[in-house]
Design a protein around this motif. Sequence first.
Motif, mmCIF file in Angstrom:
data_model
loop_
_atom_site.group_PDB
_atom_site.id
_atom_site.type_symbol
_atom_site.label_atom_id
_atom_site.label_comp_id
_atom_site.label_asym_id
_atom_site.label_seq_id
_atom_site.Cartn_x
_atom_site.Cartn_y
_atom_site.Cartn_z
ATOM 1 N N SER A 135 0.684 -1.113 0.060
ATOM 2 C CA SER A 135 -0.031 0.009 0.143
ATOM 3 C C SER A 135 0.781 1.328 -0.043
ATOM 4 O O SER A 135 0.286 2.220 -0.595
ATOM 5 N N ASN A 136 1.856 1.144 0.466
ATOM 6 C CA ASN A 136 2.922 2.364 0.619
ATOM 7 C C ASN A 136 3.494 2.876 -0.745
ATOM 8 O O ASN A 136 3.382 4.165 -1.134
ATOM 9 N N ARG A 137 4.013 1.877 -1.511
ATOM 10 C CA ARG A 137 4.410 2.268 -2.523
ATOM 11 C C ARG A 137 3.099 2.407 -3.671
ATOM 12 O O ARG A 137 3.508 3.429 -4.563
ATOM 13 N N PHE A 138 2.121 1.870 -3.399
ATOM 14 C CA PHE A 138 0.705 2.314 -4.240
ATOM 15 C C PHE A 138 0.452 3.719 -4.055
ATOM 16 O O PHE A 138 0.203 4.453 -4.963
ATOM 17 N N LEU A 139 0.721 4.183 -2.882
ATOM 18 C CA LEU A 139 0.110 5.477 -2.614
ATOM 19 C C LEU A 139 1.225 6.436 -3.129
ATOM 20 O O LEU A 139 0.767 7.530 -3.628
ATOM 21 N N VAL A 140 2.569 6.273 -3.259
ATOM 22 C CA VAL A 140 3.298 6.959 -3.728
ATOM 23 C C VAL A 140 3.240 7.002 -5.116
ATOM 24 O O VAL A 140 3.048 8.327 -5.720
ATOM 25 N N GLU A 141 2.838 5.808 -5.874
ATOM 26 C CA GLU A 141 2.651 6.024 -7.383
ATOM 27 C C GLU A 141 1.340 6.709 -7.683
ATOM 28 O O GLU A 141 1.231 7.361 -8.701
ATOM 29 N N MET A 142 0.557 6.752 -6.839
ATOM 30 C CA MET A 142 -0.918 7.496 -6.958
ATOM 31 C C MET A 142 -0.590 9.082 -6.759
ATOM 32 O O MET A 142 -1.469 9.814 -7.602
ATOM 33 N N LEU A 143 0.240 9.466 -5.781
ATOM 34 C CA LEU A 143 0.329 10.780 -5.502
ATOM 35 C C LEU A 143 1.135 11.551 -6.477
ATOM 36 O O LEU A 143 1.192 12.958 -6.428
ATOM 37 N N ILE A 144 2.253 10.813 -6.800
ATOM 38 C CA ILE A 144 3.644 11.380 -7.781
ATOM 39 C C ILE A 144 3.008 12.252 -8.721
ATOM 40 O O ILE A 144 3.582 13.204 -9.049
ATOM 41 N N PRO A 145 2.032 11.801 -9.622
ATOM 42 C CA PRO A 145 1.333 12.583 -10.683
ATOM 43 C C PRO A 145 0.952 13.983 -10.437
ATOM 44 O O PRO A 145 1.138 15.016 -10.971
ATOM 45 N N PHE A 146 0.504 14.079 -9.189
ATOM 46 C CA PHE A 146 -0.114 15.343 -8.548
ATOM 47 C C PHE A 146 0.837 16.418 -8.485
ATOM 48 O O PHE A 146 1.045 17.494 -8.731
ATOM 49 N N ALA A 147 2.078 15.856 -7.888
ATOM 50 C CA ALA A 147 3.240 16.433 -7.587
ATOM 51 C C ALA A 147 3.940 17.166 -8.950
ATOM 52 O O ALA A 147 4.279 18.387 -9.156
ATOM 53 N N VAL A 148 3.734 16.359 -10.003
ATOM 54 C CA VAL A 148 4.116 16.642 -11.591
ATOM 55 C C VAL A 148 3.379 17.694 -11.985
ATOM 56 O O VAL A 148 3.585 18.694 -12.441
ATOM 57 N N PHE A 149 1.899 17.256 -11.609
ATOM 58 C CA PHE A 149 0.985 18.362 -12.318
ATOM 59 C C PHE A 149 0.921 19.713 -11.608
ATOM 60 O O PHE A 149 0.825 20.815 -12.183
ATOM 61 N N LEU A 150 1.312 19.884 -10.112
ATOM 62 C CA LEU A 150 1.634 21.144 -9.582
ATOM 63 C C LEU A 150 2.848 21.681 -10.070
ATOM 64 O O LEU A 150 2.620 23.039 -10.542
ATOM 65 N N ALA A 151 3.889 21.295 -10.339
ATOM 66 C CA ALA A 151 5.045 21.827 -10.876
ATOM 67 C C ALA A 151 4.805 22.346 -12.276
ATOM 68 O O ALA A 151 5.293 23.309 -12.700
ATOM 69 N N GLY A 152 4.036 21.524 -13.105
ATOM 70 C CA GLY A 152 3.778 22.057 -14.230
ATOM 71 C C GLY A 152 3.049 23.300 -14.298
ATOM 72 O O GLY A 152 3.158 24.244 -15.333
ATOM 73 N N LEU A 153 1.862 23.252 -13.440
ATOM 74 C CA LEU A 153 1.045 24.511 -13.518
ATOM 75 C C LEU A 153 1.982 25.635 -13.002
ATOM 76 O O LEU A 153 1.503 26.680 -13.416
ATOM 77 N N PHE A 154 2.734 25.435 -11.909
ATOM 78 C CA PHE A 154 3.620 26.498 -11.667
ATOM 79 C C PHE A 154 4.320 27.110 -12.808
ATOM 80 O O PHE A 154 4.431 28.324 -12.713
ATOM 81 N N PHE A 155 4.976 26.146 -13.495
ATOM 82 C CA PHE A 155 6.006 26.405 -14.603
ATOM 83 C C PHE A 155 4.910 27.323 -15.770
ATOM 84 O O PHE A 155 5.564 28.451 -15.970
ATOM 85 N N TRP A 156 3.779 26.855 -16.053
ATOM 86 C CA TRP A 156 2.926 27.384 -16.955
ATOM 87 C C TRP A 156 2.516 28.970 -16.495
ATOM 88 O O TRP A 156 2.459 30.090 -17.402
ATOM 89 N N VAL A 157 2.204 28.880 -15.215
ATOM 90 C CA VAL A 157 1.868 30.274 -14.564
ATOM 91 C C VAL A 157 2.803 31.377 -14.836
ATOM 92 O O VAL A 157 2.776 32.422 -14.969
ATOM 93 N N LYS A 158 3.931 30.872 -14.193
ATOM 94 C CA LYS A 158 5.251 31.543 -14.064
ATOM 95 C C LYS A 158 5.802 31.719 -15.348
ATOM 96 O O LYS A 158 6.127 33.313 -15.872
ATOM 97 N N TYR A 159 5.948 31.022 -16.463
ATOM 98 C CA TYR A 159 6.731 31.471 -17.472
ATOM 99 C C TYR A 159 5.976 31.674 -18.792
ATOM 100 O O TYR A 159 6.229 32.305 -19.724
ATOM 101 N N ILE A 160 4.556 31.183 -18.738
ATOM 102 C CA ILE A 160 3.843 31.441 -20.051
ATOM 103 C C ILE A 160 2.808 32.832 -19.690
ATOM 104 O O ILE A 160 2.669 33.646 -20.566
ATOM 105 N N HIS A 161 2.295 32.718 -18.480
ATOM 106 C CA HIS A 161 1.373 33.931 -17.980
ATOM 107 C C HIS A 161 2.359 34.879 -17.688
ATOM 108 O O HIS A 161 1.690 36.045 -17.521
ATOM 109 N N GLU A 162 3.560 34.646 -17.261
ATOM 110 C CA GLU A 162 4.227 35.650 -16.484
ATOM 111 C C GLU A 162 3.675 36.139 -15.203
ATOM 112 O O GLU A 162 3.501 37.644 -15.144
ATOM 113 N N GLN A 163 3.012 35.471 -14.680
ATOM 114 C CA GLN A 163 2.207 35.838 -13.279
ATOM 115 C C GLN A 163 2.993 35.122 -12.072
ATOM 116 O O GLN A 163 3.603 33.997 -12.340
#
Length: 305
Positions: free
Chosen positions: A54-82
């Motif tokens: 269950s611990n490994r499964f939880l990590v694999e389930m949550l990692i994509p959200f960490a990637v999504f958050l980093a991607g959203l921050f990148f888009w806002v900061k460098y594409i929107h320049e906000q």
Amino acid sequence: MYIEQGYKGKLGIWKYFIIPILFFGLMTLNVLVTTLLGVDAESIIQQEIARKGSNRFLVEMLIPFAVFLAGLFFWVKYIHEQSIRSLTTSRKRVDWRRIFFAFTVWAGITLLVFFIDYFSNPQDYILQFDLPKFAVLAVIALLLIPLQTSFEEYFFRGYLMQGLGIITKNRWFPLVFTSVVFGLMHISNPEVGKLGPVIMIYYIGTGFFLGIITLMDEGLELAIGFHAANNLITALLVTSDWTAFQTHSVFKDVSLPTAGNEIFLTVLVLFPLLTLLFAKKYGWTNWKEKLTAKVIPPVKHTSEG
């Protein structure tokens, strides 16, 4: 005003469509595959947990959200320049005290409600505390769950709320849209299959609660704190064989899955009381204006030569 913070970046309305299309496309594909192929999500989760733990499964389930958050921050900061700060709050700096206050209050309420039920219905729970496994779970949860919940807040109550407010020039539509879609995003959760459509009242109601406190407080801090507490307590305190989070928690719920009074108690009683508590503490006023008024672009001053 919080929605107007979006004007601090380079707009380009097309920019607000890319990230939602990608994210909702992935979510829709997941639902379609599950529905059309007759996939039993609960069985797959059980198989994956049996194979990986269950611990490994939880990590694999949550990692994509960490990637999504980093991607959203990148888009806002460098594409929107906000700035990320202006995506987070209308204040001059992020108010961490608000985050911790909302976290503490909701964690306390959740624990109180749980232990009332535990002592009232002890037959519904099994104590399964295993210190080594729980310690690993705690590290995983503390590191990754806040990233998962923060992505959902930054995406729904932040990016979408600001973007839709700027596009529609009002506040009520972003509130309604993000709340309903936030609820529908959970439609493929195993809880929906076990408890039935009534659980959607809780998910959509939670969306409205988080949207209202974001608009009234002019920032995401309270929503971020609440959401982190909600998911962390769920992962660490009690789990069951039919929920999205199946972990080495302290307790296991072995009761038959039912949904009813607790959903309406939360949405119709606890959320309004918590909203009033926040309103009292932070001096909220002008409710109609903050929740329904038009979004007015800032006036651009030009100099005459």
